[in-house]
Enzyme design. Structure first.
Site, PDB file in Angstrom:
ATOM      1  N   LEU A   1      40.272  46.150  33.615  1.00 27.02           N
ATOM      2  CA  LEU A   1      39.384  45.086  33.151  1.00 27.02           C
ATOM      3  C   LEU A   1      38.718  44.520  34.396  1.00 27.02           C
ATOM      4  O   LEU A   1      39.328  44.496  35.478  1.00 27.02           O
ATOM      5  CB  LEU A   1      40.193  43.985  32.449  1.00 27.02           C
ATOM      6  CG  LEU A   1      40.862  44.348  31.126  1.00 27.02           C
ATOM      7  CD1 LEU A   1      41.717  43.185  30.610  1.00 27.02           C
ATOM      8  CD2 LEU A   1      39.833  44.746  30.078  1.00 27.02           C
ATOM      9  N   ASP A   2      37.496  44.041  34.236  1.00 26.75           N
ATOM     10  CA  ASP A   2      36.805  43.451  35.382  1.00 26.75           C
ATOM     11  C   ASP A   2      37.585  42.240  35.897  1.00 26.75           C
ATOM     12  O   ASP A   2      38.358  41.625  35.151  1.00 26.75           O
ATOM     13  CB  ASP A   2      35.401  42.971  34.975  1.00 26.75           C
ATOM     14  CG  ASP A   2      34.508  44.130  34.568  1.00 26.75           C
ATOM     15  OD1 ASP A   2      34.793  45.276  34.963  1.00 26.75           O
ATOM     16  OD2 ASP A   2      33.524  43.871  33.837  1.00 26.75           O
ATOM     17  N   LYS A   3      37.288  41.868  37.124  1.00 30.98           N
ATOM     18  CA  LYS A   3      37.981  40.726  37.733  1.00 30.98           C
ATOM     19  C   LYS A   3      37.846  39.463  36.861  1.00 30.98           C
ATOM     20  O   LYS A   3      38.789  38.699  36.698  1.00 30.98           O
ATOM     21  CB  LYS A   3      37.385  40.483  39.129  1.00 30.98           C
ATOM     22  CG  LYS A   3      38.077  39.423  39.925  1.00 30.98           C
ATOM     23  CD  LYS A   3      37.470  39.353  41.319  1.00 30.98           C
ATOM     24  CE  LYS A   3      37.867  38.077  42.020  1.00 30.98           C
ATOM     25  NZ  LYS A   3      37.149  37.878  43.277  1.00 30.98           N
TER      26      LYS A   3
END
Ligand code: URA
Length: 240
Positions: A103-105
């Site tokens: 998942l993105d930051k």
């Protein structure tokens, strides 16, 4: 069957030599009896092993559900930013888990962690087309034609997104639930961008039939139950 010191070095945070010392000092019991020899043979499926009275369950692999908070990278180490494995408690550290996919930051929500490469492979395989659900908050209201565009699939310069779903919250059309069966880089954000909306907040809430346990606060994790393992990968025979 395996040696007692090996059992402890796989299933507990002890190294093999620490396990040997613990065993020789009489702090390890097998079926209630002190076992003072590291080479004692144990049946990992049936024998009850305890260290200082605390039972040690044998398992080679662990499967964790994390409610990923914003600000963490889906990685095992990084020179600058905190990573999701920083959230793994001490007693599970020796399993050396890694995130399944990413998942993105700034994305929150359901992220699985494991040390089982086959599980990772099975879940990530494009053949299975496992649908992941995301709750997104957009910077402007979604329209019915956006849902049509998602349903048709989308073409980008570097990939083609398969048909996806977009459900608009009738009470607040800036809130949508998006379902995608792939996991291309920034896919949800890019699909929203293509219909002229920016994602302000993104949270993954389900992977296939496995839902994020909403009793987990951001940053908390727990092991998947046997039931959840079956829900996630019906018929999968690997693991535990
Ligand atoms: N799609 C995105 O854009 N970001 C994520 O973190 C996951 C899916």
């Amino acid at each position: 069957m395996m040696r007692l010191d090996k059992f402890l070095s796989v299933a507990s945070p002890l190294t093999r030599s620490e396990a040997g010392k613990r065993i020789r000092s009489g702090r390890v019991t097998v079926n209630g009896q002190p076992a003072r020899k590291p080479e004692t043979r144990v049946d990992e499926a049936h024998d009850l092993v305890a260290v200082d009275g605390a039972a040690v369950r044998y398992r080679k692999y662990v499967y964790l559900m994390l409610n990923k908070p914003q600000g963490y990278l889906s990685a095992v180490e990084d020179a600058r930013d905190p990573v999701v494995t920083d959230l793994v408690p001490e007693e599970l550290r020796h399993f050396h888990v890694f995130p399944v996919g990413r998942l993105d930051k700034d994305t929150e929500g359901l992220l699985l962690l494991t040390n089982d490469g086959q599980f990772d492979h099975a879940l990530m395989s494009p053949v299975r087309k496992i649908v992941k659900l995301y709750e997104a908050v957009l910077d402007r209201p979604a329209l019915p034609e956006d849902a049509d565009a998602f349903r048709r699939g989308m073409t980008f310069s570097d990939f083609t997104a398969a048909p996806a779903s977009l459900e608009i919250d009738p009470g607040d059309p800036c809130r949508v639930v998006i379902g995608i069966s792939e996991g291309k880089f920034h896919q949800v954000k890019r699909m929203c961008r293509q219909v002229g909306k920016n994602v302000i907040r993104l949270k993954r809430t389900a992977i296939g039939c496995l839902k994020l346990d909403d009793s987990l606060a951001p940053g908390e994790l727990r092991e998947l139950t046997d039931e959840e393992m079956k829900i996630l990968l019906p018929g999968w025979s690997g693991g535990r």
